[in-house]
Design a protein around this motif. Structure first.
Motif, PDB file in Angstrom:
ATOM      1  N   ASN A  35      64.160   0.886  65.584  1.00 27.29           N
ATOM      2  CA  ASN A  35      63.931   2.047  65.394  1.00 27.29           C
ATOM      3  C   ASN A  35      62.419   2.163  65.626  1.00 27.29           C
ATOM      4  N   PHE A  36      61.528   1.282  65.888  1.00 32.35           N
ATOM      5  CA  PHE A  36      60.083   1.428  65.776  1.00 32.35           C
ATOM      6  C   PHE A  36      60.195   2.552  67.466  1.00 32.35           C
ATOM      7  N   ARG A  37      61.112   2.021  68.664  1.00 31.68           N
ATOM      8  CA  ARG A  37      60.934   2.575  69.785  1.00 31.68           C
ATOM      9  C   ARG A  37      61.521   4.123  69.783  1.00 31.68           C
ATOM     10  N   TYR A  38      62.331   4.699  68.955  1.00 34.16           N
ATOM     11  CA  TYR A  38      62.435   6.180  67.911  1.00 34.16           C
ATOM     12  C   TYR A  38      61.320   6.604  68.011  1.00 34.16           C
ATOM     13  N   LYS A  39      61.015   6.323  66.427  1.00 39.56           N
ATOM     14  CA  LYS A  39      59.424   6.535  65.938  1.00 39.56           C
ATOM     15  C   LYS A  39      58.592   6.688  66.933  1.00 39.56           C
ATOM     16  N   PHE A  40      58.509   5.996  68.005  1.00 41.83           N
ATOM     17  CA  PHE A  40      57.544   6.589  69.292  1.00 41.83           C
ATOM     18  C   PHE A  40      58.042   6.898  70.126  1.00 41.83           C
ATOM     19  N   VAL A  41      58.669   7.753  70.521  1.00 41.98           N
ATOM     20  CA  VAL A  41      58.899   8.511  71.446  1.00 41.98           C
ATOM     21  C   VAL A  41      58.825  10.017  70.507  1.00 41.98           C
ATOM     22  N   TYR A  42      60.091  10.149  69.316  1.00 42.14           N
ATOM     23  CA  TYR A  42      59.482  11.125  68.600  1.00 42.14           C
ATOM     24  C   TYR A  42      57.935  12.222  68.234  1.00 42.14           C
ATOM     25  N   ILE A  43      56.937  10.450  67.606  1.00 41.27           N
ATOM     26  CA  ILE A  43      55.798  11.567  68.045  1.00 41.27           C
ATOM     27  C   ILE A  43      55.167  11.823  69.283  1.00 41.27           C
ATOM     28  N   PHE A  44      55.433  10.811  70.072  1.00 45.35           N
ATOM     29  CA  PHE A  44      54.929  11.248  71.800  1.00 45.35           C
ATOM     30  C   PHE A  44      55.647  12.076  72.491  1.00 45.35           C
ATOM     31  N   ASN A  45      56.511  13.038  71.811  1.00 47.84           N
ATOM     32  CA  ASN A  45      56.801  14.199  71.723  1.00 47.84           C
ATOM     33  C   ASN A  45      56.668  15.043  70.729  1.00 47.84           C
ATOM     34  N   PHE A  46      56.433  15.013  70.059  1.00 46.65           N
ATOM     35  CA  PHE A  46      56.283  15.355  68.332  1.00 46.65           C
ATOM     36  C   PHE A  46      54.718  16.206  68.965  1.00 46.65           C
ATOM     37  N   ILE A  47      53.819  15.412  69.562  1.00 51.09           N
ATOM     38  CA  ILE A  47      52.580  15.369  69.952  1.00 51.09           C
ATOM     39  C   ILE A  47      52.635  16.977  71.111  1.00 51.09           C
ATOM     40  N   TRP A  48      53.306  15.961  72.364  1.00 49.83           N
ATOM     41  CA  TRP A  48      53.373  17.145  73.700  1.00 49.83           C
ATOM     42  C   TRP A  48      53.933  18.177  73.501  1.00 49.83           C
ATOM     43  N   LEU A  49      54.690  18.123  72.379  1.00 46.53           N
ATOM     44  CA  LEU A  49      55.275  19.902  72.344  1.00 46.53           C
ATOM     45  C   LEU A  49      54.488  20.582  71.421  1.00 46.53           C
ATOM     46  N   ASN A  50      53.584  20.269  70.647  1.00 47.34           N
ATOM     47  CA  ASN A  50      53.104  20.819  69.140  1.00 47.34           C
ATOM     48  C   ASN A  50      51.598  21.161  69.875  1.00 47.34           C
ATOM     49  N   MET A  51      51.402  20.393  71.438  1.00 51.50           N
ATOM     50  CA  MET A  51      50.193  21.148  72.107  1.00 51.50           C
ATOM     51  C   MET A  51      50.000  21.995  72.355  1.00 51.50           C
ATOM     52  N   ASP A  52      50.978  22.118  73.228  1.00 51.79           N
ATOM     53  CA  ASP A  52      51.449  23.623  73.643  1.00 51.79           C
ATOM     54  C   ASP A  52      52.134  24.434  72.898  1.00 51.79           C
ATOM     55  N   PHE A  53      52.794  24.167  71.386  1.00 51.64           N
ATOM     56  CA  PHE A  53      52.838  25.520  70.508  1.00 51.64           C
ATOM     57  C   PHE A  53      51.702  25.783  70.529  1.00 51.64           C
ATOM     58  N   SER A  54      51.143  25.015  69.967  1.00 53.86           N
ATOM     59  CA  SER A  54      49.581  25.638  69.336  1.00 53.86           C
ATOM     60  C   SER A  54      48.268  26.519  70.386  1.00 53.86           C
ATOM     61  N   GLY A  55      48.954  26.075  71.250  1.00 54.65           N
ATOM     62  CA  GLY A  55      48.553  26.745  72.656  1.00 54.65           C
ATOM     63  C   GLY A  55      49.183  28.461  72.515  1.00 54.65           C
ATOM     64  N   ALA A  56      50.366  28.370  72.769  1.00 51.83           N
ATOM     65  CA  ALA A  56      50.858  29.692  72.735  1.00 51.83           C
ATOM     66  C   ALA A  56      51.031  30.599  71.447  1.00 51.83           C
ATOM     67  N   ILE A  57      50.289  30.135  70.022  1.00 53.10           N
ATOM     68  CA  ILE A  57      50.119  30.949  69.380  1.00 53.10           C
ATOM     69  C   ILE A  57      48.623  31.427  69.275  1.00 53.10           C
ATOM     70  N   ALA A  58      47.417  30.685  69.667  1.00 52.17           N
ATOM     71  CA  ALA A  58      46.528  30.887  69.647  1.00 52.17           C
ATOM     72  C   ALA A  58      46.874  31.956  71.306  1.00 52.17           C
ATOM     73  N   TRP A  59      47.659  31.922  72.115  1.00 50.40           N
ATOM     74  CA  TRP A  59      47.578  33.177  73.409  1.00 50.40           C
ATOM     75  C   TRP A  59      47.672  34.374  72.629  1.00 50.40           C
ATOM     76  N   PHE A  60      49.538  34.581  71.679  1.00 45.48           N
ATOM     77  CA  PHE A  60      49.635  35.160  70.834  1.00 45.48           C
ATOM     78  C   PHE A  60      48.564  36.448  69.826  1.00 45.48           C
ATOM     79  N   ILE A  61      47.649  35.747  69.458  1.00 38.48           N
ATOM     80  CA  ILE A  61      46.501  35.883  68.279  1.00 38.48           C
ATOM     81  C   ILE A  61      45.335  36.515  69.495  1.00 38.48           C
ATOM     82  N   VAL A  62      45.056  35.849  70.147  1.00 38.93           N
ATOM     83  CA  VAL A  62      44.433  36.210  71.207  1.00 38.93           C
ATOM     84  C   VAL A  62      44.843  37.965  71.891  1.00 38.93           C
ATOM     85  N   ASN A  63      45.551  37.719  72.198  1.00 36.49           N
ATOM     86  CA  ASN A  63      46.262  38.860  73.039  1.00 36.49           C
ATOM     87  C   ASN A  63      46.494  40.520  71.907  1.00 36.49           C
TER      88      ASN A  63
END
Length: 405
Positions: A35-63
């Protein structure tokens, strides 16, 4: 025994989706370390994805502030919508951990209970439904892998074409994202490219994994409804049954009613788990189909047309599968009423007839899944989504015509 039932076979086939994304299905059967491994993988992927997700939102707003063309802005909109859909689907799954454990416990117990008593007719029912489920899963696997190849690697094809035509290497990325560094610098470009490829893998496998679990649960419920129909139909299928005492028939009816009640409970649990995410899925699907279709019609680059075309087709197939399985569940639950009517109730005694009549009336109310009570999940909902998407698409075409990229 449990490794032979449909539920465990199906979950085993899609287990890779859950492990890669960190979606913990049935945590009660796993150790604390797992269960700890699953949580770690999910948190890692969540942070990884949403950093790019935030960057894509920033690109959309700027342009958007710079006055970029609508077509240029819609290029990133489907990707933003898919990231948002991934986040909501996975979050609702994690919030429903207790309900998922209870649901799987009910479905597994039902399958094991009726596994040993299966007749050739029942085995054929199970085989037919399971074959359909595995066919859908294989088809979705194929489209998901095609999308994973088509979308992230399309910039490489465009770079090769640019070099062939202009003898110049122009660095490109799958998605428009704002980074704290120059992503088009050769020193950072490979890092940005690999980040976006893995982000695509996370989104596609995450959304498909949540959908796979939905399809598996619905199929297992439909199998049980179909087996219940068979038992009701054969409850008094010949004159010999009429010679049974009322107590014997009453005992069989009580067992079937309890079976039906457990199935109703399992449908309710699945409704609690998925109703909110299905509503968001319906809204997002309308936007995805509309914007992807708009991009296909307005973008001039053929490689991008192929990418957005595959994206559009996957979105259509995903929402069609979701609605079809919901429709299949409704139809299989309602048919229990027909099975009671076909049980030759007229050769039983009056007290048994009354009991069967009550069961028949209750079974006429379908067990259904809803988009948070906003709409039923069936093929009618799919038609409405297509109608809504077409309306948005026609409006965009009317307002913006055929703009240039």
């Amino acid at each position: 025994m449990s490794d032979q039932i449909l539920l465990d076979k199906a979950l085993k086939k899609v287990d890779y989706s859950f492990r890669w994304i960190g979606i913990n299905i049935e945590s009660s059967r796993k150790t604390k370390l797992q269960n700890f491994r699953y949580k770690f993988v999910y948190i890692f992927n969540f942070i990884w994805l949403n950093m790019d997700f935030s960057g894509a939102i920033a690109w959309f707003i700027v342009n958007a502030r710079k006055g970029a063309s609508f077509t240029m802005l819609t290029y990133v909109a489907p990707c933003l919508t898919m990231c948002f859909l991934f986040n909501t689907k996975c979050i609702f799954i994690y919030m429903s951990d207790n309900h998922i454990n209870k649901l799987l416990s009910i479905l597994r117990n039902l399958e094991i209970r009726h596994h040993d008593t299966s007749t050739p007719q029942k085995k054929e029912i199970i085989k037919t439904d399971s074959n359909f489920l595995f066919l859908v899963l294989k088809t979705l696997h194929f489209f998901n892998w095609f999308l994973l190849i088509a979308f992230p690697f399309m910039p490489l094809i465009l770079m090769a074409l640019d070099y062939y035509n202009a003898k110049e290497v122009l660095l490109k990325l799958p998605f428009q994202v704002v980074y704290p560094f120059n992503a088009y610098d050769i020193k950072y470009w490979p890092i940005a490219y690999l980040r976006q490829i893995w982000g695509t893998v996370i989104v596609v496998i995450g959304i498909s994994g949540v959908d796979y679990f939905f399809f598996i649960c619905v199929t297992c419920m439909c199998v049980q409804f179909n087996l219940l129909q068979y038992d009701f139909t054969t409850l008094a299928n010949d004159r010999r049954n009429s010679l049974q005492t009322s107590e014997e028939l009453h005992g069989r009816i009580v067992a079937l009613v309890k079976w039906h009640q457990e199935l109703i409970q399992s449908v309710h649990l699945l409704e609690v788990i998925y109703s909110k995410s299905i509503l968001i899925n319906f809204i997002c699907s309308s936007l995805l189909i509309c914007l992807s279709g708009f991009n296909v019609m307005t973008i001039d680059d053929k490689p991008y047309i192929i990418s957005f075309g595959s994206f559009l087709f996957m979105s259509l197939f995903q929402i069609l599968s979701l609605c079809y399985f919901g429709d299949m569940l409704m139809r299989s639950s309602v048919k229990v009423s027909d099975a009671v009517y076909n049980s030759n109730w007229y050769i039983t005694k009056s007290d048994i007839c009354k009991e069967l009549n009550i069961i028949q009336m209750r079974a006429q109310k379908p067990c259904k899944l809803t988009a948070y009570s906003y709409a039923d999940v069936n093929l009618t909902a799919f038609a409405k989504i297509l109608s809504t998407s077409w309306s948005y698409f026609a409006l965009l075409r009317t307002i913006y015509g055929s703009p240039r990229v």
